[in-house]
Motif scaffolding. Structure first.
Motif, PDB file in Angstrom:
ATOM      1  N   GLU A 162       0.863  -1.183   0.000  1.00 37.31           N
ATOM      2  CA  GLU A 162       0.000   0.000   0.000  1.00 37.31           C
ATOM      3  C   GLU A 162       0.899   1.232   0.000  1.00 37.31           C
ATOM      4  OE1 GLU A 162      -2.604  -0.471   3.411  1.00 37.31           O
ATOM      5  OE2 GLU A 162      -3.864  -1.852   2.249  1.00 37.31           O
TER       6      GLU A 162
ATOM      7  N   ARG B 170       0.907  11.641   2.104  1.00 39.35           N
ATOM      8  CA  ARG B 170       0.208  12.522   3.052  1.00 39.35           C
ATOM      9  C   ARG B 170       0.598  13.976   2.823  1.00 39.35           C
ATOM     10  NH1 ARG B 170      -1.133   8.971   7.319  1.00 39.35           N
ATOM     11  NH2 ARG B 170       0.053   7.024   7.255  1.00 39.35           N
TER      12      ARG B 170
ATOM     13  N   ALA C  85      -2.748  13.141   9.610  1.00 39.25           N
ATOM     14  CA  ALA C  85      -4.031  12.542  10.022  1.00 39.25           C
ATOM     15  C   ALA C  85      -3.779  11.067  10.308  1.00 39.25           C
ATOM     16  CB  ALA C  85      -5.087  12.706   8.929  1.00 39.25           C
ATOM     17  N   GLY C  86      -4.802  10.410  10.860  1.00 45.32           N
ATOM     18  CA  GLY C  86      -4.776   8.954  11.013  1.00 45.32           C
ATOM     19  C   GLY C  86      -3.560   8.416  11.733  1.00 45.32           C
TER      20      GLY C  86
ATOM     21  N   LEU D  90      -0.440   8.575  11.219  1.00 47.94           N
ATOM     22  CA  LEU D  90       0.719   9.466  11.423  1.00 47.94           C
ATOM     23  C   LEU D  90       0.549  10.263  12.721  1.00 47.94           C
ATOM     24  CD1 LEU D  90       3.327  10.630   9.798  1.00 47.94           C
ATOM     25  CD2 LEU D  90       1.874  12.628   9.581  1.00 47.94           C
TER      26      LEU D  90
ATOM     27  N   PHE E 187       3.304   0.310   3.181  1.00 45.56           N
ATOM     28  CA  PHE E 187       2.806  -0.728   4.100  1.00 45.56           C
ATOM     29  C   PHE E 187       2.659  -2.044   3.356  1.00 45.56           C
ATOM     30  CE2 PHE E 187       1.098   3.336   5.613  1.00 45.56           C
ATOM     31  CZ  PHE E 187       1.457   3.318   6.952  1.00 45.56           C
TER      32      PHE E 187
ATOM     33  N   ASP F  32      -4.728  12.883   2.548  1.00 50.94           N
ATOM     34  CA  ASP F  32      -3.834  11.746   2.274  1.00 50.94           C
ATOM     35  C   ASP F  32      -4.590  10.716   1.433  1.00 50.94           C
ATOM     36  OD1 ASP F  32      -5.478  10.240   4.000  1.00 50.94           O
ATOM     37  OD2 ASP F  32      -4.138  10.480   5.707  1.00 50.94           O
ATOM     38  N   PHE F  33      -3.872   9.743   0.909  1.00 50.56           N
ATOM     39  CA  PHE F  33      -4.534   8.697   0.125  1.00 50.56           C
ATOM     40  C   PHE F  33      -3.636   7.478   0.034  1.00 50.56           C
ATOM     41  CE2 PHE F  33      -2.147  11.297  -2.865  1.00 50.56           C
ATOM     42  CZ  PHE F  33      -1.515  10.366  -3.680  1.00 50.56           C
ATOM     43  N   LYS F  34      -4.265   6.358  -0.340  1.00 47.54           N
ATOM     44  CA  LYS F  34      -3.551   5.084  -0.488  1.00 47.54           C
ATOM     45  C   LYS F  34      -3.758   4.551  -1.908  1.00 47.54           C
ATOM     46  CE  LYS F  34      -5.582   1.439   0.098  1.00 47.54           C
ATOM     47  NZ  LYS F  34      -6.213   0.429  -0.808  1.00 47.54           N
TER      48      LYS F  34
ATOM     49  N   ASP G 111     -13.112   6.023   0.516  1.00 50.44           N
ATOM     50  CA  ASP G 111     -12.755   4.925   1.436  1.00 50.44           C
ATOM     51  C   ASP G 111     -11.238   4.875   1.637  1.00 50.44           C
ATOM     52  OD1 ASP G 111     -15.309   4.009   1.747  1.00 50.44           O
ATOM     53  OD2 ASP G 111     -14.997   2.075   0.748  1.00 50.44           O
ATOM     54  N   SER G 112     -10.500   5.306   0.617  1.00 44.08           N
ATOM     55  CA  SER G 112      -9.043   5.108   0.646  1.00 44.08           C
ATOM     56  C   SER G 112      -8.286   6.428   0.606  1.00 44.08           C
ATOM     57  CB  SER G 112      -8.618   4.233  -0.536  1.00 44.08           C
ATOM     58  OG  SER G 112      -9.009   4.851  -1.750  1.00 44.08           O
TER      59      SER G 112
ATOM     60  N   ARG H 270      -8.370  10.683   2.363  1.00 42.19           N
ATOM     61  CA  ARG H 270      -9.030  11.655   3.258  1.00 42.19           C
ATOM     62  C   ARG H 270      -9.247  12.948   2.491  1.00 42.19           C
ATOM     63  NH1 ARG H 270      -5.752   8.974   7.364  1.00 42.19           N
ATOM     64  NH2 ARG H 270      -7.233   8.108   8.851  1.00 42.19           N
TER      65      ARG H 270
ATOM     66  N   ARG I 287     -15.280   5.780  10.640  1.00 36.80           N
ATOM     67  CA  ARG I 287     -14.346   5.404  11.704  1.00 36.80           C
ATOM     68  C   ARG I 287     -14.681   6.136  12.998  1.00 36.80           C
ATOM     69  NH1 ARG I 287     -10.466   6.627   7.535  1.00 36.80           N
ATOM     70  NH2 ARG I 287      -9.425   4.787   6.664  1.00 36.80           N
TER      71      ARG I 287
HETATM   72  N1  UDP Z   1      -5.781   3.538   3.931  1.00 36.76           N
HETATM   73  C1  UDP Z   1      -6.484   2.603   3.187  1.00 36.76           C
HETATM   74  N2  UDP Z   1      -6.401   1.286   3.543  1.00 36.76           N
HETATM   75  C2  UDP Z   1      -5.631   0.850   4.569  1.00 36.76           C
HETATM   76  C3  UDP Z   1      -4.918   1.807   5.319  1.00 36.76           C
HETATM   77  C4  UDP Z   1      -5.018   3.139   4.980  1.00 36.76           C
HETATM   78  O1  UDP Z   1      -7.160   2.957   2.232  1.00 36.76           O
HETATM   79  O2  UDP Z   1      -5.585  -0.384   4.815  1.00 36.76           O
HETATM   80  C5  UDP Z   1      -5.856   4.965   3.569  1.00 36.76           C
HETATM   81  C6  UDP Z   1      -6.633   5.794   4.591  1.00 36.76           C
HETATM   82  O3  UDP Z   1      -8.001   5.868   4.250  1.00 36.76           O
HETATM   83  C7  UDP Z   1      -5.955   7.145   4.497  1.00 36.76           C
HETATM   84  C8  UDP Z   1      -4.510   6.808   4.118  1.00 36.76           C
HETATM   85  O4  UDP Z   1      -4.546   5.495   3.556  1.00 36.76           O
HETATM   86  O5  UDP Z   1      -6.530   7.918   3.461  1.00 36.76           O
HETATM   87  C9  UDP Z   1      -3.555   6.829   5.297  1.00 36.76           C
HETATM   88  O6  UDP Z   1      -4.054   5.973   6.293  1.00 36.76           O
HETATM   89  P1  UDP Z   1      -3.345   5.868   7.726  1.00 36.76           P
HETATM   90  O7  UDP Z   1      -1.973   5.308   7.562  1.00 36.76           O
HETATM   91  O8  UDP Z   1      -3.447   7.183   8.394  1.00 36.76           O
HETATM   92  O9  UDP Z   1      -4.166   4.750   8.461  1.00 36.76           O
HETATM   93  P2  UDP Z   1      -5.617   4.787   9.146  1.00 36.76           P
HETATM   94  O10 UDP Z   1      -5.429   5.364  10.497  1.00 36.76           O
HETATM   95  O11 UDP Z   1      -6.495   5.579   8.263  1.00 36.76           O
HETATM   96  O12 UDP Z   1      -5.990   3.337   9.117  1.00 36.76           O
END
Ligand code: UDP
Length: 237
Positions: A90, A94, A98-99, A101, A121, A175-177, A196-197, A199, A215
């Motif tokens: 993944e 960012r 957020a999240g 981080l 990740f 941020d985004f994945k 979903d993926s 922010r 969440r």
């Molecule tokens: N994200 C995702 N799938 C995952 C983990 C994160 O789509 O399994 C996205 C999440 O929605 C955000 C970005 O990746 O837009 C960063 O996520 P973060 O590492 O902050 O993790 P979170 O706390 O959102 O799980």
């Protein structure tokens, strides 16, 4: 094109084979999940909205020169896509804190990150998607060094293109994945781009318009996703 066998059922999407081996049907279900799949719910119309939003954004990226998995819309809640060999990784970019981080480093939510922060990740729910880096990818053979650099490069290009797109409609891309795969030895953007993926915050009010609504509060999720689609001019009929 005929949808045939279910190949893979993820937390929110299902992949089906078709009568052509190079093509799959990617179906967006109404499901939503959090906490590595421990919490699951359904929201009416979510599959349709995310399918159309994803198709719009992937088409926009494609027009800007990024190769993506999408071929054509298959139905209201499914898209015909290329059959990629997905990397189990993944790619997160960012622009603001957020999240995870915020949790990890204690930085105030919303702090601008300049230059943007890149995180990698391993995609593995059982291991809670652990953070990895290029050295792990080499050692464990998840993806070649060349392909990894290309995936990272496309992640940054995507950020530039989508920062412009979202700022034009009054949204902050926090941020985004992204996820990538290989098709005929070429790196292709796969999976999805949706609230979903990623922010997305309103530029004026800083209201959240993404999965954090689920969440954190579980209120107004579909209305927010529809608002993102409407601002982009995506037809949800
Ligand atoms: N994200 C995702 N799938 C995952 C983990 C994160 O789509 O399994 C996205 C999440 O929605 C955000 C970005 O990746 O837009 C960063 O996520 P973060 O590492 O902050 O993790 P979170 O706390 O959102 O799980």
């Amino acid at each position: 094109m005929r949808k045939m066998m279910e190949l893979y059922r993820g937390k929110t999407k299902t992949l089906y084979s078709t009568d052509q081996p190079d093509l799959l049907v990617l179906e967006f279900r109404d499901d939503i999940s959090a906490l590595d799949g421990k919490r699951v719910d359904q929201f009416n119309r979510k599959g349709l909205i995310n399918n159309k939003l994803n198709y719009f954004i992937m088409s926009h990226l494609q027009k800007a020169g990024i190769k993506t998995q999408i071929k054509e819309l298959y139905s209201h809640n499914a898209t015909l896509v290329k059959n990629l060999k997905m990397a189990p990784l993944e790619f997160v970019l960012r622009n603001r804190a957020a999240g995870s981080l915020v949790k990890r480093l204690g930085i105030k939510e919303g702090t601008a990150l300049c230059p943007p922060v890149f995180d990698l990740f391993l995609k593995n729910d059982d291991k809670h998607d652990p953070m990895v880096n290029s050295s792990y990818c080499r050692t464990f053979g998840w993806v070649s060094s060349d392909h990894l650099s290309r995936m990272r490069e496309i992640t940054f290009q995507t950020n530039k293109i989508l920062n412009t797109l979202f700022s034009e409609i009054g949204l902050i891309l926090v941020d985004f994945k992204l996820e990538f795969g290989i098709f005929q030895n070429e790196v292709i953007l796969g999976d999805e781009f949706s609230p979903d993926s990623a922010r997305l915050w309103d530029q004026k009010t800083f209201h959240k318009m993404d999965k954090d609504l689920y969440r954190q509060t579980q209120v107004g999720l579909i209305e927010a996703y529809e608002e993102v689609a409407n601002r982009l001019g995506v037809n949800l009929d």
